[in-house]
Motif scaffolding. Structure first.
Motif, PDB file in Angstrom:
ATOM      1  N   VAL A 120     -40.540   0.087  35.844  1.00  0.00           N
ATOM      2  CA  VAL A 120     -40.002  -0.919  36.756  1.00  0.00           C
ATOM      3  C   VAL A 120     -41.040  -2.008  36.949  1.00  0.00           C
ATOM      4  N   GLY A 121     -40.579  -3.257  36.968  1.00  0.00           N
ATOM      5  CA  GLY A 121     -41.466  -4.380  37.259  1.00  0.00           C
ATOM      6  C   GLY A 121     -42.052  -4.980  36.002  1.00  0.00           C
ATOM      7  N   GLY A 122     -43.072  -5.817  36.214  1.00  0.00           N
ATOM      8  CA  GLY A 122     -43.740  -6.470  35.099  1.00  0.00           C
ATOM      9  C   GLY A 122     -43.069  -7.769  34.703  1.00  0.00           C
ATOM     10  N   ASN A 123     -43.696  -8.448  33.756  1.00  0.00           N
ATOM     11  CA  ASN A 123     -43.123  -9.666  33.202  1.00  0.00           C
ATOM     12  C   ASN A 123     -42.880  -9.456  31.710  1.00  0.00           C
ATOM     13  N   LEU A 177     -35.594   9.128  26.473  1.00  0.00           N
ATOM     14  CA  LEU A 177     -34.958   7.910  26.964  1.00  0.00           C
ATOM     15  C   LEU A 177     -35.962   7.111  27.783  1.00  0.00           C
ATOM     16  N   VAL A 178     -36.168   5.851  27.404  1.00  0.00           N
ATOM     17  CA  VAL A 178     -37.082   4.950  28.109  1.00  0.00           C
ATOM     18  C   VAL A 178     -36.274   3.735  28.564  1.00  0.00           C
ATOM     19  N   LEU A 179     -36.242   3.499  29.873  1.00  0.00           N
ATOM     20  CA  LEU A 179     -35.504   2.384  30.457  1.00  0.00           C
ATOM     21  C   LEU A 179     -36.482   1.435  31.132  1.00  0.00           C
ATOM     22  N   LEU A 180     -36.368   0.140  30.844  1.00  0.00           N
ATOM     23  CA  LEU A 180     -37.217  -0.875  31.443  1.00  0.00           C
ATOM     24  C   LEU A 180     -36.378  -1.726  32.390  1.00  0.00           C
ATOM     25  N   HIS A 181     -36.775  -1.758  33.669  1.00  0.00           N
ATOM     26  CA  HIS A 181     -36.070  -2.530  34.695  1.00  0.00           C
ATOM     27  C   HIS A 181     -37.000  -3.641  35.195  1.00  0.00           C
ATOM     28  N   ARG A 182     -36.465  -4.830  35.348  1.00  0.00           N
ATOM     29  CA  ARG A 182     -37.278  -5.941  35.844  1.00  0.00           C
ATOM     30  C   ARG A 182     -37.534  -5.836  37.338  1.00  0.00           C
ATOM     31  N   HIS A 183     -36.570  -5.326  38.106  1.00  0.00           N
ATOM     32  CA  HIS A 183     -36.682  -5.318  39.563  1.00  0.00           C
ATOM     33  C   HIS A 183     -36.346  -3.931  40.105  1.00  0.00           C
ATOM     34  N   LEU A 184     -36.942  -3.631  41.236  1.00  0.00           N
ATOM     35  CA  LEU A 184     -36.688  -2.366  41.924  1.00  0.00           C
ATOM     36  C   LEU A 184     -35.793  -2.656  43.125  1.00  0.00           C
ATOM     37  N   ARG A 185     -34.524  -2.787  42.856  1.00  0.00           N
ATOM     38  CA  ARG A 185     -33.570  -3.072  43.918  1.00  0.00           C
ATOM     39  C   ARG A 185     -32.180  -2.664  43.465  1.00  0.00           C
ATOM     40  N   GLY A 186     -31.272  -2.575  44.436  1.00  0.00           N
ATOM     41  CA  GLY A 186     -29.901  -2.222  44.136  1.00  0.00           C
ATOM     42  C   GLY A 186     -29.793  -0.830  43.537  1.00  0.00           C
ATOM     43  N   PHE A 192     -44.758   2.003  37.122  1.00  0.00           N
ATOM     44  CA  PHE A 192     -44.626   0.767  37.889  1.00  0.00           C
ATOM     45  C   PHE A 192     -45.607  -0.260  37.336  1.00  0.00           C
ATOM     46  N   MET A 193     -45.061  -1.410  36.947  1.00  0.00           N
ATOM     47  CA  MET A 193     -45.885  -2.556  36.596  1.00  0.00           C
ATOM     48  C   MET A 193     -45.899  -3.501  37.800  1.00  0.00           C
ATOM     49  N   ARG A 194     -46.363  -4.705  37.608  1.00  0.00           N
ATOM     50  CA  ARG A 194     -46.507  -5.612  38.746  1.00  0.00           C
ATOM     51  C   ARG A 194     -45.163  -5.886  39.406  1.00  0.00           C
ATOM     52  N   LEU A 195     -45.144  -5.713  40.745  1.00  0.00           N
ATOM     53  CA  LEU A 195     -43.957  -5.995  41.555  1.00  0.00           C
ATOM     54  C   LEU A 195     -44.333  -7.088  42.548  1.00  0.00           C
ATOM     55  N   GLY A 196     -43.929  -8.316  42.246  1.00  0.00           N
ATOM     56  CA  GLY A 196     -44.331  -9.427  43.094  1.00  0.00           C
ATOM     57  C   GLY A 196     -43.685  -9.426  44.462  1.00  0.00           C
ATOM     58  N   PRO A 212     -52.568  -6.206  37.075  1.00  0.00           N
ATOM     59  CA  PRO A 212     -52.611  -7.145  35.945  1.00  0.00           C
ATOM     60  C   PRO A 212     -51.363  -7.029  35.074  1.00  0.00           C
ATOM     61  N   ASP A 213     -51.242  -7.957  34.128  1.00  0.00           N
ATOM     62  CA  ASP A 213     -50.035  -7.998  33.293  1.00  0.00           C
ATOM     63  C   ASP A 213     -49.857  -6.723  32.487  1.00  0.00           C
ATOM     64  N   TYR A 214     -50.971  -6.156  31.996  1.00  0.00           N
ATOM     65  CA  TYR A 214     -50.864  -5.007  31.100  1.00  0.00           C
ATOM     66  C   TYR A 214     -51.169  -3.684  31.801  1.00  0.00           C
TER      67      TYR A 214
END
Length: 598
Positions: free
Chosen positions: A119-122, A368-377, A390-394, A519-521
């Motif tokens: 979850v998260g990241g760019n 199974l690997v799932l990538l989500h941009r946001h942690l919501r809904g 968890f990657m960066r969550l702005g 950080p980004d990575y």
């Protein structure tokens, strides 16, 4: 030091005693004769000789102390040199040992983890993560299916790396290459209807059962009329015929057109179902090229379905659901199953489809690997079935949700530290010498004179007497008192104390701000086991593989180090679990400095 302190007293005692004895004997000898004068001379010489002996002994002791101090200093210097040599050897050995250890290693999501949610990241972080994680999955689990729904081709670097290493790569860009896709290849009419109905109603609640049943009946009847050769273009043409839309339908034969127009549904039913027909036609028309290909695409080690770069379109959103249905069918009924399935951009996928896909992958051993941009809904409710990264969550709300997911724990934090170091030293020397002399002389004399007369009445005789006396007395006394004393006391004391107090608090295991400043990575991996959550900080920069100290396996757990603690007794000090440079031995102890004898 002791001999030096006692030297004045010893000289005073020896020389003073001889001199005093000689003086007394000389005084007596002046009145009594030469014998006492000779004894006085001998006493004086004896006192001076004793004083000379004291000086000689002091010199001997001083020389011995100097030699002993030199020997101790030389011994200490040799010990210091040996310790420095051992220290240099220890540091060189530790440097060589640490240089031989891998500084970076792999991180496993867990032995029983079938699903990993990130979850998260760019997009830059996603591209790096897919490159590092994807190459590892290809090397360990075999063929992989990659679905890139980001719209920015974050999987392109993984594709290049796989192709550069001789792996076969099958890339399909959607919706630009719909005609060449095999999403509908091998589907029976019943399976096609189910896929379309689920895709159309993916965002609606399950209570809309009547609408789902109506669409299912219409599509089932149309597909039965079209036979085995069904494509989205032929299905859209048949729906237009049902709605009496003008225009040619080259996709249908004249017999198929007459059958759909005259025999499929009655006029009343078509008027009643016109809204459903219009919705189905609007959904199918943008996907008209789909189904043109009649055979499956060649098998490849890396199969990638990616949305073409561009903005979000209606066709792209429709394809998301169709791709998920294609994945479910391939995992459930495909002749060959991939070792891993990666979906980048799974935020908009229906929760029930993701759950179904996760269950199929878990039952059939597919990672199974799932990538989500946001942690919501729905993502907040979907994560937790396996390992979560968890990657960066702005956004602060998303960071708080991530911290709540990791959980809180009791900690004992240091609240007060007190250190006291004190010492006292007392050195007292007291000399007391006193003398007193008393001399007294007294003289006394006296005279007495008396006259007496006596007689009786009636007689004539008379008596008379007189006496005179004189006395003289003289006394003399002399005393001499002398006392001498010396008192010496020495006290040396040192006290040292180290105290600390800890307070029990209940706080986040990982603070929300930590997720906002990653950080980004960087990636914080949360693995669940019987003992609770384990938080593992991870770096997914592909450039790490170019470093000299990179291992292809997990880093070993650092052992506990037992060594002398600073400022206290020997204690065991375990190193942090994330430390890549464990120690195995404590450095050599420095030799203590020895004090020379006094």
């Amino acid at each position: 030091m002791v001999a030096r302190a006692r030297l004045p007293r010893n000289l005073f005692v020896t020389a003073g005693s001889g001199t005093a004895a000689a003086t007394i004997l000389a005084c007596v000898g002046s009145m009594a004769g030469d014998l006492f004068r000779t004894l006085g001379t001998v006493s004086l010489l004896a006192g001076l000789g004793a004083a000379a002996g004291v000086l000689v002994r002091y010199g001997v002791l001083r020389g011995r102390a100097v030699r002993t101090a030199d020997e101790l200093r030389q011994r200490h210097e040799r010990a210091e040199a040996e310790w420095a040599a051992r220290k240099a050897t220890f540091e060189r050995q530790e440097t060589d040992r640490v240089d031989a250890l891998p500084e970076w290693g792999t991180v496993s999501p867990g032995p029983d983890a079938r699903r990993v949610d990130v979850v998260g990241g760019n997009l830059w972080g996603w591209e790096a993560l897919l490159t590092v994680c994807g190459t590892s999955l290809l090397a360990t689990r075999g063929p992989m299916v990659m679905v890139d729904l980001s719209g920015e081709a974050v999987s392109r670097e993984l594709l290049r790396v796989a192709a550069a290493n001789g792996l076969t790569v099958d890339l399909l860009l959607l919706p630009d290459e719909l005609a060449d896709s095999d999403l509908l290849v091998g589907l029976t009419p019943r399976q096609l209807v189910d896929s379309l109905v689920e895709s159309i109603h993916s965002g609606q609640p399950s209570t809309e059962l009547a609408g789902r049943l109506m669409d299912d009946r219409i599509l089932t009847a149309v597909c039965a009329a079209l036979g085995e050769h069904i494509s989205m273009a032929r299905l859209a043409a048949a729906l237009r015929v049902l709605m009496n839309e003008p225009g040619d339908t080259p996709e249908l034969t004249p017999e198929e057109r007459r059958h759909v127009a005259d025999r499929l549904f009655g006029d009343d039913y078509r008027r009643h179902a016109h809204q459903h027909l219009s919705r189905l036609e609007s959904f199918v028309e943008p996907l008209a090229p789909l189904g043109t290909r009649r055979d499956a695409r060649p098998a490849a080690a890396l199969t990638c379905l990616a949305l073409a770069t561009g903005g979000r379109t209606v066709r792209a959103e429709l394809l998301d659901d169709l791709v998920v249905q294609w994945l479910i069918r391939r995992i459930a009924h495909g002749p060959t199953r991939p070792g891993s399935l990666v979906v980048a951009g799974a935020d908009d996928l229906p929760a029930r489809h993701v759950e179904r896909l996760g269950d199929l992958c878990e039952r059939r051993g597919v990672r199974l690997v799932l990538l989500h941009r946001h942690l919501r809904g729905p993502v907040v409710q979907a994560i937790g079935a396996g390992t979560v990264g968890f990657m960066r969550l702005g956004n602060h709300e998303e960071a708080r949700h991530a911290a709540d997911f990791v959980g809180r724990e009791h900690r004992f934090v240091l609240s007060q530290l007190t250190r006291t170091l004190g010492g006292n030293e007392t050195h007292t020397v007291a000399d007391t010498e006193g003398a007193s002399e008393t001399e007294g002389h007294g003289t006394g004399w006296g005279t007495s004179d008396g006259t007496g007369r006596g007689g009786g009445r009636g007689s004539t005789p008379t008596t008379w007497s007189r006496n005179r006396g004189w006395n003289l007395s003289e006394s003399a006394n002399w005393s001499v008192t002398r006392n001498w004393s010396r008192t010496r006391s020495l006290a040396d004391g040192t006290n040292w104390s180290d105290a600390e107090s800890r307070q029990r608090v209940y706080e986040y295991a990982v603070e929300p701000r930590t997720f906002q400043e990653l950080p980004d990575y960087a990636l914080i991996l949360v693995r669940r086991d019987d003992d609770g959550a384990t938080v593992v900080p991870t770096e997914c920069n592909p450039d790490l593989v170019t470093l000299p100290r990179v291992g292809m396996g997990p880093l070993p757990s650092p052992p506990e180090v037992t060594g002398p603690a600073v400022g206290g007794p020997t204690a065991a000090a375990p190193l942090p679990a994330a430390s890549p440079l464990p120690l195995t031995a404590a450095p050599p102890a420095r030799p203590p400095r020895q004090r020379p004898p006094s």
